[in-house]
Design an enzyme around this catalytic site. Sequence first.
Site, short mmCIF file in Angstrom:
data_model
loop_
_atom_site.label_atom_id
_atom_site.label_comp_id
_atom_site.label_asym_id
_atom_site.label_seq_id
_atom_site.Cartn_x
_atom_site.Cartn_y
_atom_site.Cartn_z
N CYS A 1 52.67 31.85 31.78
CA CYS A 1 51.60 30.93 31.66
C CYS A 1 50.25 31.31 32.51
O CYS A 1 50.71 31.42 33.79
CB CYS A 1 51.93 29.33 32.22
SG CYS A 1 50.85 28.28 32.02
N GLY B 1 42.30 30.62 25.61
CA GLY B 1 41.14 29.64 25.01
C GLY B 1 41.72 28.37 25.18
O GLY B 1 42.75 27.61 25.50
N GLU B 2 40.68 27.29 24.96
CA GLU B 2 40.72 25.78 24.97
C GLU B 2 40.55 25.39 23.35
O GLU B 2 39.73 25.50 22.82
CB GLU B 2 39.41 25.17 25.65
CG GLU B 2 39.51 23.56 25.45
CD GLU B 2 40.61 22.87 25.54
OE1 GLU B 2 40.97 22.15 24.56
OE2 GLU B 2 41.18 22.76 26.68
N CYS C 1 37.91 32.66 27.46
CA CYS C 1 37.91 31.33 27.82
C CYS C 1 36.85 30.96 28.60
O CYS C 1 36.24 31.96 29.28
CB CYS C 1 39.17 30.92 28.54
SG CYS C 1 39.45 29.23 28.59
N SER D 1 47.91 21.93 23.39
CA SER D 1 47.50 21.63 25.07
C SER D 1 46.16 21.69 25.20
O SER D 1 45.51 22.63 24.95
CB SER D 1 48.12 22.62 25.87
OG SER D 1 47.98 22.65 27.28
N ASN E 1 52.41 31.06 38.44
CA ASN E 1 52.69 32.52 38.32
C ASN E 1 51.55 33.52 38.65
O ASN E 1 50.32 33.22 38.36
CB ASN E 1 52.60 32.73 36.55
CG ASN E 1 53.69 32.03 35.71
OD1 ASN E 1 54.83 32.21 36.41
ND2 ASN E 1 53.62 31.26 34.96
N CYS F 1 44.28 30.14 36.95
CA CYS F 1 44.40 30.79 35.55
C CYS F 1 43.78 32.12 35.40
O CYS F 1 42.64 32.07 35.29
CB CYS F 1 44.35 29.91 34.58
SG CYS F 1 44.62 30.58 32.67
N SER G 1 46.77 19.72 30.27
CA SER G 1 46.92 20.48 31.51
C SER G 1 46.27 19.93 32.65
O SER G 1 45.00 19.88 32.77
CB SER G 1 45.79 21.61 31.23
OG SER G 1 46.13 22.89 32.17
N PHE G 2 47.20 19.41 33.48
CA PHE G 2 46.67 17.98 34.28
C PHE G 2 46.53 18.58 35.84
O PHE G 2 45.25 18.51 36.38
CB PHE G 2 47.67 17.03 34.19
CG PHE G 2 47.16 15.73 34.74
CD1 PHE G 2 46.15 14.91 34.19
CD2 PHE G 2 47.80 15.13 35.82
CE1 PHE G 2 45.53 13.73 34.64
CE2 PHE G 2 47.04 13.99 36.46
CZ PHE G 2 46.11 13.24 35.74
N HIS G 3 47.54 18.90 36.49
CA HIS G 3 47.41 19.79 37.62
C HIS G 3 46.96 19.21 38.86
O HIS G 3 47.13 19.81 40.07
CB HIS G 3 46.63 21.10 37.32
CG HIS G 3 47.24 21.89 36.37
ND1 HIS G 3 48.42 22.14 35.96
CD2 HIS G 3 46.53 22.29 35.02
CE1 HIS G 3 48.66 22.68 34.63
NE2 HIS G 3 47.35 22.85 34.25
N GLU H 1 45.83 38.02 22.84
CA GLU H 1 47.45 38.21 23.05
C GLU H 1 48.32 37.04 22.69
O GLU H 1 47.80 35.45 22.58
CB GLU H 1 47.78 38.32 24.56
CG GLU H 1 47.20 39.81 24.90
CD GLU H 1 47.83 39.96 26.55
OE1 GLU H 1 47.78 41.32 26.72
OE2 GLU H 1 47.99 39.20 27.11
N CYS I 1 39.62 27.74 34.94
CA CYS I 1 40.53 27.05 35.78
C CYS I 1 40.69 27.92 36.89
O CYS I 1 41.27 29.25 36.48
CB CYS I 1 41.59 26.77 35.02
SG CYS I 1 41.42 25.37 33.64
N CYS J 1 53.80 31.23 21.39
CA CYS J 1 52.18 30.69 22.14
C CYS J 1 51.18 31.42 21.49
O CYS J 1 51.00 32.55 21.55
CB CYS J 1 52.52 31.04 23.70
SG CYS J 1 51.05 30.49 24.50
#
Length: 383
Positions: free
Chosen positions: A367, A193-194, A137, A225, A324, A144, A247-249, A117, A141, A130
């Site tokens: 996201c 994905g990363e 992935c 990212s 989200n 996500c 992508s810290f969080h 997507e 996470c 995006c």
Amino acid sequence: MNLSPPITPEFLTLPRKAAADSAHMNLVGLSREAMKAALIAAGTPEAQAGMRVGQLWQWIYHRGARDFTGMTNLARAYRELLAEHFAIERPEIVTRQVSADGTRKYLLRIAGGHEIETVYIPETDRGTLCVSSQVGCTLTCSFCHTGTQRLVRNLTADEIVGQILVARDDLADWGRKPDEKRLVSNLVLMGMGEPLYNFDSVRDAMKIAMDSEGIALSRRRITLSTSGVVPEIARVGDEIGCLLAISFHATTDPVRDQLVPINRKWNIGELLDACRAYPRLSNAERITFEYVMLKGVNDSDADARRLVKLISGIPAKINLIPFNPWPGSPYERSDPERIEAFGNIVNRAGYASPVRTPRGEDIMAACGQLKSATERVRRARAS
């Protein structure tokens, strides 16, 4: 992850081939050098090959050509030669959804029947695409939904570039005059994905996106990212030169271990050391730290104070991202008042802390939601 055969670099990246048939090489995604070699192998005189690459590059990436018939500055016999050996392929649009806020989500089919997507987000001053870098992935996470899908394979450079072409096709964004506003003006590698687990294809695709005679996006309008693949971070600055987002969080290793499991391999200290050593780091090219706001998990005043202490000395901004939600998620979005209080602490410490407005929630394009609705519908149909 139980996959057979086991995941290896060779398994993750399929050989390049056109979607139509393997006898026709896809010119999309080839570097200039690779395209030149392919043209010579197909019968283009070596003395003309460099010129032909320039012509094809303009047609494919500046004008959006989808075949060779309309390339009127090429002789008919040469166009026929090209058509015998090559194709100009994009991913196939399976579905296209448009949100009430104008966000567009494309479900695209690529080689092997796999699907990814891509999301287009229109804003008053820009249009951001995006882009995905993998099918599925491997990061898992916990906040996500995209990360709940198994990793299938890396995308090739043509599949990454193809996402840009598809969006520009759909938006009629080709052939605009220099003084006209481009609809796809920014790229973010924040889709499925990363990106740093598929570095070579991402780098090659971004070089095409930045090429001044092709898609011609400024490197400062592209943001990559990563969740923290520390050994590859310096290469982003050296070999791509785009902006970097982390992508810290979380502000402690135990919490980040749960939210972003890659932290167990490269912890917060190692990640921030890599950020401080980022080759292009400056006040003009700050690192963006993405921070999803999870109620009661990482949104306290103490977290905000730890965050500004951790990133001290790093030219940065903090993007606060309201969570989200997705079906079955163990988390809730922080209350608006809590997000505001968190942001005020960060802002008083001298860091910009914009709150990202959720976009495309009604079509699961926000996201962390990519591909999740599609997968859920298919599971329901299969049961």
